[in-house]
Structures are given as C-alpha cells and as structure tokens.
Design an enzyme around this catalytic site. Sequence first.
Site, PDB file in Angstrom:
ATOM      1  CG  ASP A 479      -2.210   0.692   1.060  1.00 36.22           C
ATOM      2  OD1 ASP A 479      -2.316   1.486   0.099  1.00 36.22           O
ATOM      3  OD2 ASP A 479      -3.128   0.499   1.876  1.00 36.22           O
ATOM      4  CG  ASP A 551      -8.920   2.648  -0.799  1.00 39.33           C
ATOM      5  OD1 ASP A 551      -8.504   1.490  -0.982  1.00 39.33           O
ATOM      6  OD2 ASP A 551      -8.303   3.479  -0.113  1.00 39.33           O
TER       7      ASP A 551
HETATM    8  C1  DGJ Z   1      -5.914   1.611   1.632  1.00 40.55           C
HETATM    9  C2  DGJ Z   1      -6.175   0.359   0.862  1.00 40.55           C
HETATM   10  O1  DGJ Z   1      -6.534   0.632  -0.429  1.00 40.55           O
HETATM   11  C3  DGJ Z   1      -7.225  -0.464   1.582  1.00 40.55           C
HETATM   12  O2  DGJ Z   1      -7.579  -1.556   0.820  1.00 40.55           O
HETATM   13  C4  DGJ Z   1      -6.658  -0.858   2.909  1.00 40.55           C
HETATM   14  O3  DGJ Z   1      -5.556  -1.706   2.721  1.00 40.55           O
HETATM   15  C5  DGJ Z   1      -6.273   0.375   3.696  1.00 40.55           C
HETATM   16  N1  DGJ Z   1      -5.435   1.256   2.959  1.00 40.55           N
HETATM   17  C6  DGJ Z   1      -5.580  -0.016   4.965  1.00 40.55           C
HETATM   18  O4  DGJ Z   1      -5.112   1.051   5.652  1.00 40.55           O
END
Ligand code: DGJ
Length: 749
Positions: A479, A551
């Site tokens: 991430d 997201d």
């Molecule tokens: C952003 C990601 O895109 C999510 O899927 C998740 O992993 C969160 N961060 C976790 O903080």
Amino acid sequence: MIEVRNGNFFHLKNNKISYVFHVMENNHLGHLYYGKTLGELSDSDIQYLTERNNKSAGTVKFSTDDDLFTLTDRFQEYPVYGSSDFKEGAIEVSHNNDPWYLDFKFIDYRIEKKKERNLAVPSTYALEGESETLIIQLEDEEHKLNLEMQFTLFEDFGAVVRSQKLINIGPESVMIEKMLSGVLELPTANYDFLHLSGAWLKERHPKKRKLAQGTVSVGSLKGASGHQHNPFVALVEENAKINKGEVYAANIIYSGNFLAQAEVDEWDKTRLMIGINPSQFSWQLQPSKSFVTPEAILMYSDEGLNGISSQFAGFTEKHIINREWKKTPRPIVFNNWEATYFDFDQDKLLELAKLGKELGMECFVVDDGWFGKRNNDRSSLGDWYYDKNKFTKGIGTFADSIHQMGLQLGIWFEPEMVSPESQLYKDHPEWVVRHSYSRVSIGRGQYVLDFSNPKVVDEIYGQMKEVILETNLEYIKWDMNRNITEAYSTYLQANGVPQTEFFHRYILGVYALYEKILSDFPDILIEGCAGGGGRYDLGILFYSPQIWPSDDSDAIERLTIQTGTLLGYPLSTFSNHVSASPNHQVERVTSLQTRQNVSIFGPLGYELDLTKLSDEEKEEIKTCISFYKKHRNLLVHGEFFQLLDPFVDTNEVSWGVANEDKSEFIIGFYRKMAVANPPALDYIKVPFLTDDKIYSVNKSEEVSGKVLSHFGLRKPYQFNGANHHQAQVKGDFQSYIYHLVESDKNGGK
Ligand code: DGJ
C-alpha cells in the site's frame, strides 16, 4: 523486423505495423510514418515517403545553408525547441543557467536482438526472436553530448517502445531540464484525446476531448502516477467505433511524476509526447555519466477502442509483467480489511479464514493493523513486527494455522511510510521526506520515508524479510496512502545531489525495494495498492501482476473504473473484491448477484464479514466460486472487450471475455438504473463470432454466429410491471451473465 536502407532509412515492420523514419537533410532524425503495416517497400516507395515540400510562408529556416528547410514542418523523432521549431521539444539541457539549443546529428546505428528482464529497472523484455531493438547514435559535437535513441519492435504487436540515453562526453557537468521518453508526430488533428482521470474512489474514468490548435495534457506532480490522472493516453480517430477506427495510444513504464500531452500546431499537425514530468525535475549530468529515460510504449490499432485495449493487454502480459504469472492461477483472496478494519486478533482472523476456506477461497490476506501497536491509522508505520496483543501465539504460529487449512497467506505492508508515533521515527527522524521548515504537511497521520536514501530501503527490506521468512509468505499487499509534499531529502543534501533529482530518485528507491524482495522471493505475488488505485501504472505492473484498483469497492462505481482501466491495462491486473451491502464507501445497496457478476472479471476476492452471511448467501458464493474456478483462465486472461461504447451508453455496461480461439465467451450485462417501460426486446451485437458457427447461449438456446453478431444477443428481459414470471432482471443495479460456447466444443446443449 528492422530493415535499414542506404544506412539512413529505417523501417520497423511486423504483421501489424510499420514505423518509418530517416536521417533528414540536417542529419537529425525525421519521422515519416506509423500505422498499418506497409510490408515491403520499393526504392520508389522510399523516394516517395521521404520527398517533402518545405513550407516557407511565415517560417524561420534551420540554417543559412538551405533557404527552405525548416524543422517546423518536419516530423521529428526527438524534437528540440527553438531551432526553427517553436512547439515544445522533448529534451532541454542547460549549462550554468544558459539554455542550450541542442543539435543531435546522426552518427551510426546498431541492432540488438536480446531484451532481458532486469529487476533493477522496470522495462519491456522479450525472449530471443520476439523483438529487435534499433539503437541510433547521435552526437551534438558543439555541446559534447551523445544521444542514444532506442526503438524496439516486437512480433505480433502494434507497439514501438522508445527510450533515450544522454551521455555527457564533455569536461563539465550539465543540467538536464527535460528529457521525455516518447514522441509521435501525426499529420492531422482529427483525433479525440482520451485519458483516464478521476479522483480517489473514482479513478480512471474514461474521458475524451477533441483536439484543437493548442495543447492538452494530463500529468502528475504527486510523486506517484496518482489517482487523478493515469499515464495511459490515446488519440482516437474522430468517429471511431469500439471495434473500428484508428487509435494511437501511449504509456510509460514509470510510477512517478509524468506528463502526457498533445500539441496541435497551426497546420493541424499533432505532436504527442510522454515522459517524466519536467516540472519539479532536473538532473545534473556529470562528465562521462549518462541518464536514461523510462521506456515509452507507443501502440497502434485500427480496430477501435477494443483493438487498442486488447493490444495493450496482450503486450503488457507478455512483455512487461513477469509472464510466469500467466501460468500460475491467481488465488481467490479473502481480505479482512472491510470485514474487520483494525478490530481483530488471531482468533477472529482464523474464524474468517475457516469460513473463507469452506466457501472455496484460496488465500487469506491480513490487511492493515497486524504490526506495532496499530489500532487505528495514527501509529506504527515503519515498525514491521507483529503486534503481540493480536497474535499472542506469534505470527509464525498464525501463519502455520492458515497454511494447515490449505490456504495461502498474504500480509499488508506500507513500506514507504512512517508514523510520527513509531520506533523508526524516534530512531531516525532524518529519514522523513521534509524540508527544514518548522511546518510539515501530513497525510493520514503519516510521513513519507526518504526512499532516495538506499539505507532507508535496506532497513525496511530487512524488517519485511524477517516477516516473510517467519510466515512463509505467498502474497504481499503493498500500500501507499499519501503523496509527497515539501519534497526534500537530507541524504541528497549531504551528498551534494540537487533536490530537483529527488522525485526520480525516490521512485528508483521504490523499484530497488521491489528488486530486493523479488530477487530473494521470486514466487511471491505482490499486489500493488496505493490508497487503492493511486499508482496503477506499468512501472508497478512490472513487479506486481495485479493492483487493488480503487478503495471504492462498490460494484456500480467499479463498472466505470473497470471500463476505463481496461482500455489500457490487462484484465488480469484488475483485482476485484466482493464487498458488503450497503457498500462502505457509498452506502449503495446492491444484490450479492450483481456484486459477484462484476467481480468475477479479473482476479477475484472477497472483503466482507463472512460471519454475517446467511446460508443462502453462502450457497450463492459457493456457486459463484465454483463457476469462477472452472473458467478462471478465461475470466482472468481472456481477451477483454466492451460490447457497448462507454462514451455513448452510460446507463448500460456490457463487457466480455473471449478465449484464444474465440470458441468460448463469458459476457456480463449491467444496467445501472431500471428503465421504466423498457423495450421488450433489445439486442447487443457480439464481436469476434464466426458467422457459420453455432453457439450455445447459457446452455439453453442454440444461435448462429451471424445472428449473434449482426442481429445481436438478446438483453435480459427487464421487469415492466406486468411480466412477473418472465422478467430476468428487476430494479436498479441489475446484472446478467451469458456463457457462449461454440456448439461442437460443447457437445450441444
Ligand atoms: C488503503 C487500501 O486501499 C485499503 O484496501 C486498505 O488496505 C487500507 N489502505 C488499509 O489502511
């Protein structure tokens, strides 16, 4: 594939395209043609192609030697601003703050047949016989600079891959102010500029606007390719259809700041350029040193949007992503993020894993919150050791339990970040990207680590390696949740490196970490993620065969994100999860059927609280997973195509996948909002079918290819207030899946 005539005429050709250029009167490289293959060219063809009338009215001539020759009306391979051409150039160099008007003259060329995959630099690769690379050497004698321009052609694709290397052969250092990767000059402006743009939660929506005199561009200055714009752009011939019409597309194999622009001049000629964004960039080139640009991919298709998308998908899977991932089935993932957020311990995770396994899932991914003391997003980034309160028996024991269930294990990391509340920050506050100002910008409560410093990369890799070894990890979710501000590195300052090199050096540091992980653990599947789709680019895909695209996991929003993304990227890269309803990002209520019907296209996953599922929902998931497993290769690596034009039909989306010999198709149909009193029968034309073959449709009807492709596939019958028993879809957010199989392959119904 590469033909050189008279030592100064270059014809790159395969069964799809020709790319032609030559050495012009002033010894610069002049572009002649890129498009449908020209096959063999005769001497008189070559004469015809190189014959140019020079414009005189209103132009400045290149030199006093020729009273007609002006660069402004020549197509150039690597244009320079300011020497009779007034458009923006591709390269700018200065010396002691003086601009240099570069004059690169042809010296020689060579052809290489090898293009090896090298983890240090994301770039295209090919096996022996699959590609040829033409390297042209040029020299600017006055400025003591050499330029090597590289053009690679691959068999079976409409792609030309370009990059440039600048070598300082002079005694003093010079400043590269701008050095782009790809240029394409076209004789008209009859194109729409297509780009994939949006924002966090609505990334890569397809957008287009008509070219007109002037410049249109997209780019990023965030240190990442970004949620807002994507480096894939295309020039789409006006009036092109989804399966017909000329399209020129471009992308770069790069994850940092980029610029993609099209400039139309006063004669309606178009110059498309792509590369590292020159804003916030310059590079000090010391004597005898060189600088190499990332590779740009130019792609041509005359088969409309589906043609360019299929070319880019096939090319990326074969020549950018490690092709081993085509042979290894992508696991069906369960990810605990939207099921638990930070609120979990080992027992809760094991309960979810057990349920996931029962439903057919194959890889359990522990998302954010397993390390340090991280119970919310305000702490512990940089401390990559497991939380003893959550994993009381140790993370190794937890990993063993997952593996004993017959599941793979994945773990989330955010390697480039550090929380102010962390041991790493206490020990090394100087490792943060920040200026010496007292004010420092902060995003999601975290700072960015200075990845231009190799020591930082080493430290993070050391921590990650221990976790990977302890858990026998199969999968990493990588991430990256905030962008870079006040870009400044104390490491670069200490080493006398200009801060204008920071952004590029940062991204090279990110690639260095990827290289370390994959050199030691070549089989690990790294899923790229950057707050969802904030770094959906070919640089990341070189290392990560799939990316968490957004997201926003809402099935209806994903229809647009997926439609846009797959114009330029392979289906196999688009990680798709079924999440809860109401959806956590937009609170939309959708059926499990629709959520699954969207998510089965691409690498499938689930991200919802399995303990809350009813028995019927569990059965529905099992049925979907068993269908998916049976057709996984088609649903992940099949040739993806749109059946409806995304710029025309906005309420309905229909896409499909076809296998290699076009004998099997899975087609998804989606209607966002119900239509009152809809037409009773409505049809969508299916491409790629053979007229005289018979196809079974959902094992219930037998229809000829000519009927399905010219008359069309019947859309599902929508509820209209009266057809209670016949309606196939009802209400908003409808979906329907078709499975078409050539009858003799299927043995009939
Ligand atoms: C952003 C990601 O895109 C999510 O899927 C998740 O992993 C969160 N961060 C976790 O903080």
